[in-house]
Design an enzyme around this catalytic site. Sequence first.
Site, mmCIF file in Angstrom:
data_model
loop_
_atom_site.group_PDB
_atom_site.id
_atom_site.type_symbol
_atom_site.label_atom_id
_atom_site.label_comp_id
_atom_site.label_asym_id
_atom_site.label_seq_id
_atom_site.Cartn_x
_atom_site.Cartn_y
_atom_site.Cartn_z
ATOM 1 N N ARG A 149 -0.219 -1.081 18.214
ATOM 2 C CA ARG A 149 0.329 -2.395 17.888
ATOM 3 C C ARG A 149 1.097 -2.400 16.578
ATOM 4 N NH1 ARG A 149 -3.340 -0.374 20.114
ATOM 5 N NH2 ARG A 149 -4.803 -0.785 18.416
ATOM 6 N N CYS A 158 -8.820 -7.816 18.657
ATOM 7 C CA CYS A 158 -7.892 -7.108 17.771
ATOM 8 C C CYS A 158 -7.006 -8.143 17.103
ATOM 9 C CB CYS A 158 -7.043 -6.107 18.557
ATOM 10 S SG CYS A 158 -5.700 -5.353 17.611
ATOM 11 N N THR A 180 -3.407 -4.807 8.926
ATOM 12 C CA THR A 180 -2.149 -4.109 9.143
ATOM 13 C C THR A 180 -0.994 -5.012 8.726
ATOM 14 O OG1 THR A 180 -1.854 -4.968 11.394
ATOM 15 C CG2 THR A 180 -3.195 -2.969 11.144
ATOM 16 N N LYS A 207 -10.970 4.449 12.680
ATOM 17 C CA LYS A 207 -10.714 4.537 14.120
ATOM 18 C C LYS A 207 -11.107 5.912 14.669
ATOM 19 C CE LYS A 207 -7.012 1.087 14.601
ATOM 20 N NZ LYS A 207 -7.567 0.364 15.763
ATOM 21 N N CYS A 251 -8.434 -7.068 10.054
ATOM 22 C CA CYS A 251 -8.458 -5.998 11.047
ATOM 23 C C CYS A 251 -9.914 -5.827 11.471
ATOM 24 C CB CYS A 251 -7.900 -4.704 10.463
ATOM 25 S SG CYS A 251 -7.839 -3.348 11.655
#
Length: 234
Positions: free
Chosen positions: A51, A81, A123, A160, A191
């Site tokens: 994304r 998300c 992000t 992640k 996030c």
Amino acid sequence: MRESLTLGVLGGMGPAATLDFLAKLQAYTPAERDQDHIRVLVDINPKVPDRNVPGSGAGAVLAEMAGALQGAGADVLAIACNTAHAHAALIQRASGLPLIDMIETGARAARETGAMRAGVLGTKGGIRLYREYLAAQAMSPVVLSPERQEAFMEVLYRIKAGDLGDDVRTAMKAFADELVSQGAEVVVAGCTEVPLVLRQDDLRVDFVDPGDLLARRCVAICLGYEPVPQALGA
């Protein structure tokens, strides 16, 4: 007791954050037996394009996921998300279902703390979304410098990859402390990986976890304690 709504969850971005969200859904449901829990249809799809990469095609994949969840019986949607909420309109059009918006939930909670300046750890895409929603709450965002934002993304991708160690936790706390030193009166986890390594006890200001609040809202809405959001175009 009236039948509860079925929740459809667009997940897998990343998988650990989605599992954390699902665990919170279960924990916040007032249940004495299996049948008291809400039905959840979840697509844990780690194959969704990044994304954070413009033109990656994530929106089309998310729209397809949403349509499939609707076809499987979902009554209302949630996205596990933050950044994927950039495609919220497309997701709702593809499914025809209302969306319980995590960005709206987080921004509103930040305002309810009484703060006027909210630090956002997220992000670039997530920060853009929060900037808009915080402005609607008459709040100003506080963000990391470009260099520190790049460092944040490096830590994010380590999370992640499964790294939840002390180095990562220390780094995330340092990012949050920087926002506070710049005037943030509340810190928002923009996030879903951030709360995997950062907690309220790590901060000297309020910490808002939109994923946690989203789980609470999903339970309340599906059980009829809170009204269902209006579907796009309804």
